[in-house]
Design an enzyme around this catalytic site. Structure first.
Site, PDB file in Angstrom:
ATOM      1  N   GLU A  10      -6.577  -9.551   1.878  1.00 28.60           N
ATOM      2  CA  GLU A  10      -6.262  -9.610   0.448  1.00 28.60           C
ATOM      3  C   GLU A  10      -5.274 -10.718   0.124  1.00 28.60           C
ATOM      4  O   GLU A  10      -5.135 -11.108  -1.024  1.00 28.60           O
ATOM      5  CB  GLU A  10      -5.752  -8.248  -0.053  1.00 28.60           C
ATOM      6  CG  GLU A  10      -4.531  -7.708   0.643  1.00 28.60           C
ATOM      7  CD  GLU A  10      -3.233  -8.129  -0.029  1.00 28.60           C
ATOM      8  OE1 GLU A  10      -3.272  -8.598  -1.173  1.00 28.60           O
ATOM      9  OE2 GLU A  10      -2.201  -7.991   0.616  1.00 28.60           O
ATOM     10  N   GLN A 100       9.077   0.229  -0.873  1.00 28.13           N
ATOM     11  CA  GLN A 100       7.939   0.288   0.046  1.00 28.13           C
ATOM     12  C   GLN A 100       8.251  -0.413   1.368  1.00 28.13           C
ATOM     13  O   GLN A 100       7.774   0.003   2.423  1.00 28.13           O
ATOM     14  CB  GLN A 100       6.738  -0.377  -0.639  1.00 28.13           C
ATOM     15  CG  GLN A 100       5.406  -0.154   0.023  1.00 28.13           C
ATOM     16  CD  GLN A 100       4.296  -0.832  -0.766  1.00 28.13           C
ATOM     17  OE1 GLN A 100       4.147  -2.045  -0.734  1.00 28.13           O
ATOM     18  NE2 GLN A 100       3.526  -0.046  -1.502  1.00 28.13           N
ATOM     19  N   TYR A 281      -4.871   3.225  -4.824  1.00 24.48           N
ATOM     20  CA  TYR A 281      -3.503   2.757  -4.608  1.00 24.48           C
ATOM     21  C   TYR A 281      -2.723   3.683  -3.687  1.00 24.48           C
ATOM     22  O   TYR A 281      -1.932   3.236  -2.856  1.00 24.48           O
ATOM     23  CB  TYR A 281      -2.776   2.585  -5.955  1.00 24.48           C
ATOM     24  CG  TYR A 281      -3.452   1.582  -6.845  1.00 24.48           C
ATOM     25  CD1 TYR A 281      -3.623   0.255  -6.432  1.00 24.48           C
ATOM     26  CD2 TYR A 281      -3.951   1.943  -8.090  1.00 24.48           C
ATOM     27  CE1 TYR A 281      -4.255  -0.674  -7.233  1.00 24.48           C
ATOM     28  CE2 TYR A 281      -4.588   1.012  -8.908  1.00 24.48           C
ATOM     29  CZ  TYR A 281      -4.742  -0.285  -8.467  1.00 24.48           C
ATOM     30  OH  TYR A 281      -5.380  -1.199  -9.268  1.00 24.48           O
ATOM     31  N   LEU A 282      -2.953   4.984  -3.813  1.00 28.15           N
ATOM     32  CA  LEU A 282      -2.299   5.916  -2.893  1.00 28.15           C
ATOM     33  C   LEU A 282      -2.816   5.700  -1.480  1.00 28.15           C
ATOM     34  O   LEU A 282      -2.043   5.753  -0.511  1.00 28.15           O
ATOM     35  CB  LEU A 282      -2.542   7.358  -3.333  1.00 28.15           C
ATOM     36  CG  LEU A 282      -1.893   8.436  -2.463  1.00 28.15           C
ATOM     37  CD1 LEU A 282      -0.383   8.254  -2.396  1.00 28.15           C
ATOM     38  CD2 LEU A 282      -2.243   9.828  -2.984  1.00 28.15           C
ATOM     39  N   ALA A 283      -4.106   5.433  -1.341  1.00 30.29           N
ATOM     40  CA  ALA A 283      -4.671   5.174  -0.015  1.00 30.29           C
ATOM     41  C   ALA A 283      -3.973   4.005   0.659  1.00 30.29           C
ATOM     42  O   ALA A 283      -3.658   4.050   1.858  1.00 30.29           O
ATOM     43  CB  ALA A 283      -6.170   4.903  -0.134  1.00 30.29           C
ATOM     44  N   ASP A 284      -3.692   2.942  -0.106  1.00 31.35           N
ATOM     45  CA  ASP A 284      -2.975   1.783   0.449  1.00 31.35           C
ATOM     46  C   ASP A 284      -1.643   2.204   1.055  1.00 31.35           C
ATOM     47  O   ASP A 284      -1.252   1.750   2.134  1.00 31.35           O
ATOM     48  CB  ASP A 284      -2.701   0.743  -0.647  1.00 31.35           C
ATOM     49  CG  ASP A 284      -3.970   0.085  -1.158  1.00 31.35           C
ATOM     50  OD1 ASP A 284      -5.013   0.214  -0.499  1.00 31.35           O
ATOM     51  OD2 ASP A 284      -3.910  -0.543  -2.229  1.00 31.35           O
ATOM     52  N   GLN A 285      -0.925   3.077   0.332  1.00 33.65           N
ATOM     53  CA  GLN A 285       0.426   3.443   0.747  1.00 33.65           C
ATOM     54  C   GLN A 285       0.456   4.477   1.867  1.00 33.65           C
ATOM     55  O   GLN A 285       1.444   4.572   2.596  1.00 33.65           O
ATOM     56  CB  GLN A 285       1.211   3.956  -0.464  1.00 33.65           C
ATOM     57  CG  GLN A 285       1.419   2.889  -1.530  1.00 33.65           C
ATOM     58  CD  GLN A 285       2.347   3.350  -2.637  1.00 33.65           C
ATOM     59  OE1 GLN A 285       3.338   4.029  -2.393  1.00 33.65           O
ATOM     60  NE2 GLN A 285       2.026   2.996  -3.859  1.00 33.65           N
ATOM     61  N   HIS A 306      -6.914  -4.303  -0.014  1.00 36.39           N
ATOM     62  CA  HIS A 306      -5.532  -4.028   0.388  1.00 36.39           C
ATOM     63  C   HIS A 306      -5.502  -3.083   1.593  1.00 36.39           C
ATOM     64  O   HIS A 306      -4.772  -3.300   2.558  1.00 36.39           O
ATOM     65  CB  HIS A 306      -4.745  -3.389  -0.761  1.00 36.39           C
ATOM     66  CG  HIS A 306      -4.147  -4.361  -1.715  1.00 36.39           C
ATOM     67  ND1 HIS A 306      -4.851  -4.921  -2.740  1.00 36.39           N
ATOM     68  CD2 HIS A 306      -2.896  -4.884  -1.789  1.00 36.39           C
ATOM     69  CE1 HIS A 306      -4.071  -5.743  -3.422  1.00 36.39           C
ATOM     70  NE2 HIS A 306      -2.883  -5.739  -2.865  1.00 36.39           N
TER      71      HIS A 306
END
Length: 337
Positions: A10, A100, A281-285, A306
């Site tokens: 990305e 993060q 977005y939660l999956a990324d984190q 991402h």
């Protein structure tokens, strides 16, 4: 020394943030070139500079090339130390992205930590405070982490000025499975605004209603003190028995209230139709804490670039593989092995 090309995958700042966190935790130095190579303005911007500076501070690390606009740095980690820290991102640089970077290392520190983060709290292309508090941190709590957050003051782009306080108790993360989100418990649509006409928020809610078919009581306006603006965000939240998702549309010049609301509502409607625990977005984190726990699994919608890039960086530092398996009924099962 781990060598990373920041234009791979990305090609954004997440590569740098994950590399800093993993370097501190594993003790492995790294060199990254072509930082944010796929962005319109490559190199370190203010929030990325502060994220790396924060990593250096909490981890007694040294870093060559650390300056605004730099496209290459060499990072050498030291010992992570808990304590009281204050990091001012400047302008509206994201406090969430700085958090993060340092959160996982501070969970592995030698003592508790207290952070004060100053900058943007509700930024485009960054997780807003509410998402961190109500979507991400509850999963960490299930993994054994104790992290408390408090929003002292909102900070919108471009003024910033937001303040977030964070308390972190070191913990060893345990593996969990987040496969089933459970039954829908509650929904809400909140139009935040500060220093802008009230009518903008009302138009956003009016445009979102027919696309979501939620109860009238779920829609509301929250006006913040004028000095915290100008700023606007439409926040759509769905809470389930075992998790939550928040979709946010951010107001900006040239974007109509109706267009913002339509895009956000369609994203939320798509998530509600799916049978997945985590939104994109939660999956990324979740990938980083799941890898640090050693293993784990969760379901999500189609993985983003991402996520795929994060999985690659995690593998380079830890040797742990992330497997994305498409399910027959739709969605993806993500397993860290």
């Amino acid at each position: 020394m781990i060598i990373i090309d920041g234009s791979e995958g990305e090609g954004g700042g997440q590569i740098l943030r994950n590399a800093c966190a993993l370097s501190l935790i594993t003790g492995q130095p790294f060199r990254i070139t072509n930082i944010r190579g796929k962005r319109e303005k490559p190199g370190l911007m203010r929030q990325h500079l502060m994220a790396v500076t924060a990593a250096c501070t909490i981890g007694n690390a040294s870093c060559d090339g650390l300056e605004l606009g730099s496209t290459a740095i060499e990072f050498r980690p030291g010992a992570i130390r808990g304590g009281d820290y204050r990091f001012a991102v400047g302008s509206a640089g994201s406090t969430g992205l700085v958090l993060q970077t340092v959160l996982m290392p501070l969970l592995a520190a030698d003592a508790p930590s207290r952070l004060v983060l100053e900058g943007g709290t509700h930024n485009m292309a960054a997780p807003p405070f509410d998402f961190i508090e109500r979507c991400f941190l509850p999963v960490l709590a299930r993994m054994g982490a104790t992290v408390g957050v408090r929003l002292v003051r909102h900070g919108f782009y471009p003024r910033g000025g937001g303040v977030v306080e964070v308390e972190i108790v070191p913990a060893r993360l345990r593996a969990v499975a987040c496969v089933d989100r459970g039954a829908l418990v509650a929904v809400s649509a909140t139009a935040l605004f500060a220093g802008l006409p009230h009518g903008i928020a009302e138009r956003e809610l009016r445009a979102a209603r027919p696309l979501l078919d939620w109860p009238e009581a779920a829609f509301g306006v929250r006006q913040l003190p004028e000095e915290q603006g100008p700023g606007n965000a439409l926040m759509l939240e769905a809470r389930f028995e075992h998790g939550a998702e928040i979709v946010t549309g951010f107001g900006k010049l040239g974007l109509s209230a109706e267009s913002l609301a339509k895009t956000a509502a369609q994203r939320m409607a798509g998530y509600l139709r799916a049978d997945a625990f985590a939104g994109p977005y939660l999956a990324d984190q979740l990938l980083l804490p799941f890898a640090l726990a050693g293993e784990g699994a969760f379901t999500t919608v189609k993985p983003s670039q991402h996520s795929l890039t994060a999985a690659d960086i995690i593998a380079r530092f830890t040797g742990r593989r992330t497997v994305f398996a498409y399910r027959a009924g739709g969605g993806v099962l993500v397993e860290v092995r």
